[in-house]
Write a protein that holds these residues in place. Structure first.
Motif, PDB file in Angstrom:
ATOM      1  N   GLN A   1       0.828  -1.191   0.000  1.00 52.10           N
ATOM      2  CA  GLN A   1       0.000   0.000   0.000  1.00 52.10           C
ATOM      3  C   GLN A   1       0.870   1.251   0.000  1.00 52.10           C
ATOM      4  OE1 GLN A   1      -3.567  -0.146   2.212  1.00 52.10           O
ATOM      5  NE2 GLN A   1      -3.384   1.941   2.940  1.00 52.10           N
TER       6      GLN A   1
ATOM      7  N   ARG B   1      -2.917   8.950  12.255  1.00 54.75           N
ATOM      8  CA  ARG B   1      -3.232   8.742  10.841  1.00 54.75           C
ATOM      9  C   ARG B   1      -2.526   9.751   9.935  1.00 54.75           C
ATOM     10  NH1 ARG B   1      -7.796   5.972   9.328  1.00 54.75           N
ATOM     11  NH2 ARG B   1      -7.868   5.761   7.104  1.00 54.75           N
TER      12      ARG B   1
ATOM     13  N   VAL C   1      -2.834   7.371   0.920  1.00 52.03           N
ATOM     14  CA  VAL C   1      -3.316   6.148   0.292  1.00 52.03           C
ATOM     15  C   VAL C   1      -3.574   6.434  -1.188  1.00 52.03           C
ATOM     16  CG1 VAL C   1      -5.175   4.434   0.313  1.00 52.03           C
ATOM     17  CG2 VAL C   1      -4.338   5.377   2.453  1.00 52.03           C
TER      18      VAL C   1
ATOM     19  N   SER D   1      -9.443   2.367  -0.099  1.00 52.75           N
ATOM     20  CA  SER D   1     -10.100   2.840   1.116  1.00 52.75           C
ATOM     21  C   SER D   1      -9.483   2.121   2.307  1.00 52.75           C
ATOM     22  CB  SER D   1     -11.599   2.560   1.051  1.00 52.75           C
ATOM     23  OG  SER D   1     -11.850   1.180   1.239  1.00 52.75           O
ATOM     24  N   ASP D   2      -9.874   2.539   3.491  1.00 49.22           N
ATOM     25  CA  ASP D   2      -9.373   1.854   4.688  1.00 49.22           C
ATOM     26  C   ASP D   2     -10.361   0.792   5.170  1.00 49.22           C
ATOM     27  OD1 ASP D   2     -11.327   3.505   5.684  1.00 49.22           O
ATOM     28  OD2 ASP D   2     -10.060   4.507   7.146  1.00 49.22           O
TER      29      ASP D   2
END
Length: 122
Positions: A17, A87, A93, A98-99
């Motif tokens: 990621q 965070r 990202v 998405s998380d």
């Protein structure tokens, strides 16, 4: 010290990621057991980071052997340390990611299926 050099044309075997140097910089203040990034070069691409001496779990507890008593606590401590990272200190990202844990699971499964498909004998 470890020198990590990407191999041109090598298969991507895992889901990344974020670039490893960005991860190492983000976790350094929070995870004492993580290697420290000492240098990163973009061109040519390589990085130097600390070597952490230790035993591989599959060597000290191969299949059928009990995991040493300290290991679950060590893993829990590492995840607790990771959870403390704000965070905003993490790398951005990629667009479209998405998380959502289920979405991450699907991406991971897709990478695993691709590696299996490309690595399986005809």
């Amino acid at each position: 010290m470890n020198v990590r050099i990407a191999v041109d044309g090598a298969d991507m075997m895992d889901l990344r990621q974020w670039p490893e140097p960005a991860v190492l910089m983000a976790i350094e203040p929070f995870v004492a057991s993580a290697p420290r990034l000492r240098w990163e070069s973009v061109q040519p691409a390589y990085q130097i980071h600390d070597h952490i001496d230790g035993d591989l779990l599959d060597r000290i507890a191969p299949r059928g052997t009990a995991v040493p008593a300290h290991v679950p606590g060590d893993v829990a401590t590492m995840f607790a340390d990771l959870r403390r990272i704000p965070r905003e200190m993490l790398p951005p990202v990629e667009d479209g990611w998405s998380d959502d844990p289920a979405a991450f699971g699907r991406r991971l499964s897709a990478v695993t299926a691709r590696v299996y498909r490309e690595s399986s004998p005809a």
